[in-house]
Enzyme design. Structure first.
Site, mmCIF file in Angstrom:
data_model
loop_
_atom_site.group_PDB
_atom_site.id
_atom_site.type_symbol
_atom_site.label_atom_id
_atom_site.label_comp_id
_atom_site.label_asym_id
_atom_site.label_seq_id
_atom_site.Cartn_x
_atom_site.Cartn_y
_atom_site.Cartn_z
ATOM 1 N N HIS A 306 -29.803 -51.499 -49.648
ATOM 2 C CA HIS A 306 -30.467 -50.196 -49.610
ATOM 3 C C HIS A 306 -29.996 -49.443 -48.369
ATOM 4 C CE1 HIS A 306 -33.665 -47.188 -49.676
ATOM 5 N NE2 HIS A 306 -33.790 -47.514 -50.948
ATOM 6 N N ASP A 363 -35.340 -52.431 -57.699
ATOM 7 C CA ASP A 363 -34.740 -52.558 -59.032
ATOM 8 C C ASP A 363 -34.395 -53.987 -59.417
ATOM 9 O OD1 ASP A 363 -34.791 -49.830 -59.666
ATOM 10 O OD2 ASP A 363 -33.074 -49.479 -58.376
HETATM 11 N N1 CMC Z 1 -23.524 -56.081 -53.244
HETATM 12 C C1 CMC Z 1 -22.494 -56.404 -52.429
HETATM 13 N N2 CMC Z 1 -22.215 -55.738 -51.287
HETATM 14 C C2 CMC Z 1 -22.994 -54.706 -50.965
HETATM 15 C C3 CMC Z 1 -24.099 -54.316 -51.756
HETATM 16 C C4 CMC Z 1 -24.344 -55.046 -52.935
HETATM 17 N N3 CMC Z 1 -25.362 -54.717 -53.731
HETATM 18 N N4 CMC Z 1 -24.709 -53.262 -51.201
HETATM 19 C C5 CMC Z 1 -24.036 -52.980 -50.089
HETATM 20 N N5 CMC Z 1 -23.000 -53.855 -49.932
HETATM 21 C C6 CMC Z 1 -22.054 -53.908 -48.803
HETATM 22 C C7 CMC Z 1 -21.051 -52.772 -48.913
HETATM 23 O O1 CMC Z 1 -19.898 -53.173 -49.595
HETATM 24 C C8 CMC Z 1 -20.788 -52.458 -47.465
HETATM 25 O O2 CMC Z 1 -19.888 -53.422 -46.961
HETATM 26 P P1 CMC Z 1 -18.837 -52.997 -45.801
HETATM 27 O O3 CMC Z 1 -19.664 -52.583 -44.627
HETATM 28 O O4 CMC Z 1 -18.064 -54.240 -45.576
HETATM 29 O O5 CMC Z 1 -18.033 -51.871 -46.376
HETATM 30 C C9 CMC Z 1 -22.130 -52.712 -46.776
HETATM 31 O O6 CMC Z 1 -22.823 -53.658 -47.624
HETATM 32 C C10 CMC Z 1 -22.978 -51.464 -46.645
HETATM 33 O O7 CMC Z 1 -23.105 -50.870 -47.918
HETATM 34 P P2 CMC Z 1 -22.930 -49.330 -48.207
HETATM 35 O O8 CMC Z 1 -22.519 -49.150 -49.624
HETATM 36 O O9 CMC Z 1 -22.104 -48.699 -47.154
HETATM 37 O O10 CMC Z 1 -24.436 -48.880 -48.024
HETATM 38 P P3 CMC Z 1 -25.098 -47.585 -48.574
HETATM 39 O O11 CMC Z 1 -26.294 -47.355 -47.748
HETATM 40 O O12 CMC Z 1 -24.094 -46.476 -48.668
HETATM 41 O O13 CMC Z 1 -25.491 -47.965 -50.076
HETATM 42 C C11 CMC Z 1 -26.685 -48.802 -51.934
HETATM 43 C C12 CMC Z 1 -26.754 -48.397 -50.453
HETATM 44 C C13 CMC Z 1 -28.100 -48.992 -52.460
HETATM 45 C C14 CMC Z 1 -26.032 -47.667 -52.742
HETATM 46 C C15 CMC Z 1 -25.868 -50.104 -52.065
HETATM 47 O O14 CMC Z 1 -26.517 -51.144 -51.358
HETATM 48 C C16 CMC Z 1 -25.647 -50.502 -53.524
HETATM 49 O O15 CMC Z 1 -24.726 -50.004 -54.165
HETATM 50 N N6 CMC Z 1 -26.534 -51.414 -54.065
HETATM 51 C C17 CMC Z 1 -26.456 -51.774 -55.471
HETATM 52 C C18 CMC Z 1 -27.105 -50.683 -56.306
HETATM 53 C C19 CMC Z 1 -28.609 -50.693 -56.179
HETATM 54 O O16 CMC Z 1 -29.268 -51.722 -56.259
HETATM 55 N N7 CMC Z 1 -29.191 -49.474 -56.016
HETATM 56 C C20 CMC Z 1 -30.645 -49.290 -55.992
HETATM 57 C C21 CMC Z 1 -31.148 -48.802 -54.671
HETATM 58 S S1 CMC Z 1 -32.931 -48.887 -54.526
HETATM 59 C C22 CMC Z 1 -33.552 -47.818 -55.723
HETATM 60 C C23 CMC Z 1 -33.086 -46.415 -55.595
HETATM 61 O O17 CMC Z 1 -33.082 -45.853 -54.508
HETATM 62 O O18 CMC Z 1 -32.744 -45.831 -56.593
#
Ligand code: CMC
Length: 428
Positions: A306, A363
């Site tokens: 998140h 989720d």
């Molecule tokens: N699985 C594997 N690696 C992950 C995941 C994951 N679910 N989430 C983040 N990472 C890694 C990502 O690759 C990055 O690594 P690095 O720093 O080496 O590049 C690091 O963790 C930080 O992630 P980010 O994508 O830069 O973080 P963000 O804040 O931009 O994204 C997120 C947050 C929710 C989009 C992301 O964690 C994700 O795609 N999660 C899976 C989708 C999900 O469950 N979304 C629901 C969110 S809660 C309900 C809502 O708000 O709708």
């Protein structure tokens, strides 16, 4: 509240900026004069360090795993409140008295029907259309039917359109489901609770009496509470940005629904269950964890991670507990729950997930419970949209009532060609 001044040194010169303090949470540096004073913009794609508005609705402490609605912890609301009361709280700022709640619930129940002509919109969609596609279209179309509540400068119009949106979402969502099945639409039954009515419109048929199961009703109501609002997330920011131009609330909420659909946001509940189904049995988990860690593989653990929570999402805790309660009451289970629990255990002990502070989010477990209740995966994000509508509407109202509100208009770092002369087609 304006506090200290902060000095920023830019191009070797010092500039003073006010530091604004909220009631809780990080201070913000007011950089509104920065461009005028320095000629430079800030650069923050994804808004990781930028507060785009002031809000008194919802507060998240991502490090501690805290979520407050108008100051009340989500766990307490999930345990003691109900969705209608939480809606009142978000829209009005305070918990209602018994009389206020009765009056509010009555008002919402009087707006549950849809204009009959709006119902004919559904037949324009393919039967296999994703219900989120239908939601975007039908909610956007509300503005063509309720002209008497689209003057955003009028507080009464704003109040009525807010009530209409909260009231009509279950009818719209249930109709999207019924359409996919080829079953007749069910009209609302205002004797039932908000959530009971939704369950009947979704799972009932006109040929038979539908009895609302109180265990499912309570679980569903709690799921709605868990999704009611969540600060300045992508869809809420979309609603605010759309609304900042003066667009009517129905159009703004349709924009929010479109944004919510994406798998990184509300679409993650559908994606998480699909992922668990793909993983299948616990023995396959290590393979998928390795894939999630592999930078060359686009696979991510859906329902994990998140932007704000760097701790367990408090909504996931309640969701898991609700799941156990529903399974116990219905005397059912789902092997995917064991897979999910094992996946959580293995991921939370893996250095990759520990270092990046990736925990289950709301989720992760919601798909299993929604599936147990009887919803197909395509409806999961629709339920999120239904429940989040009150948050979107409350945030939209807060923005429109704010005298400092301006059209949202981000800046950019331009990296394209500098000015050049047009070249005739035969010279290229
Ligand atoms: N699985 C594997 N690696 C992950 C995941 C994951 N679910 N989430 C983040 N990472 C890694 C990502 O690759 C990055 O690594 P690095 O720093 O080496 O590049 C690091 O963790 C930080 O992630 P980010 O994508 O830069 O973080 P963000 O804040 O931009 O994204 C997120 C947050 C929710 C989009 C992301 O964690 C994700 O795609 N999660 C899976 C989708 C999900 O469950 N979304 C629901 C969110 S809660 C309900 C809502 O708000 O709708």
């Amino acid at each position: 509240m304006v506090g200290d001044q902060s000095k920023l040194s830019i191009y070797g010169k010092d500039f003073d900026y006010s530091v604004i303090k909220g009631t809780v949470g990080p201070d913000v540096i007011d950089i509104r004069k920065l461009y005028g004073q320095t000629g430079a913009f800030t650069f923050d794609p994804g808004f990781t360090s930028t507060a785009a508005c002031e809000s008194a609705l919802t507060y998240i402490d991502g490090d501690e795993g805290v979520l407050l609605h108008r100051g009340y912890p989500i766990g307490q609301l999930a345990e003691n409140s109900n969705y209608m009361e939480t809606c009142y709280l978000l829209l009005n700022g305070e918990l209602p008295s018994a009389a206020e709640l009765k009056d509010f619930s009555w008002t919402i129940s009087r707006h549950t029907m849809l204009h009959e002509q709006l119902m004919s919109f559904y037949s324009g969609f393919r039967r296999d259309a994703h219900p989120m596609a239908i939601m975007c279209g039908v909610v956007g179309a509300l503005s063509a039917f309720y002209h008497d509540s689209t003057d955003i400068a009028d507080p009464d119009h704003r109040r009525i359109s807010s009530h209409r949106l909260v009231a009509k979402m279950p009818t719209i969502a249930a109709a999207a489901y019924k359409y996919s099945l080829g079953q007749p639409f069910m009209y609302p039954d205002n004797k039932l609770s908000y959530t009971g009515n939704f369950l009947r419109m979704t799972f009932g048929v006109p040929a038979e009496e539908y009895e609302v199961n109180p265990v499912i009703e309570k679980a569903m109501d709690r799921i709605f509470i868990l999704h009611a609002d969540h600060e300045q997330n992508a869809s809420t920011s979309t609603v605010r940005l759309a609304g900042s131009s003066g667009a009517n609330p129905f159009a703004c909420i349709a924009a929010g629904i479109a944004c919510l659909w994406g798998p990184a946001h509300g679409g993650a509940n559908e994606a998480a269950l699909n992922m668990l189904r793909e993983i299948g049995t616990p023995d396959k988990i290590p393979h998928y964890i390795e894939r999630a860690k592999d930078k060359n593989d686009p696979f991510r653990l859906m329902g994990f991670g998140h932007r704000v929570y760097k701790n367990y999402d408090p909504r996931a805790t309640v969701m898991q507990q609700t799941l156990r309660e529903v399974f116990a009451a219905m005397k059912v289970t789902d092997p995917l729950f064991d897979t999910a629990l094992k996946l959580e255990e293995l991921a939370l002990s893996d250095p990759y997930f520990i270092e990046k502070k990736l925990f289950p989010n709301v989720d992760f477990y919601s798909g299993i419970i929604l599936s147990a209740i009887g919803f197909p995966t395509t409806m999961f994000t629709v339920l999120f949209a239904l429940a989040r509508t009150v948050g979107w509407v409350a945030q939209w109202n807060e923005m429109i009532s704010d005298p400092a509100q301006k059209i949202g208009r981000p800046r950019q770092l331009y990296t394209g060609p500098t000015e050049r002369d047009y070249v005739a087609i035969d010279k290229r």
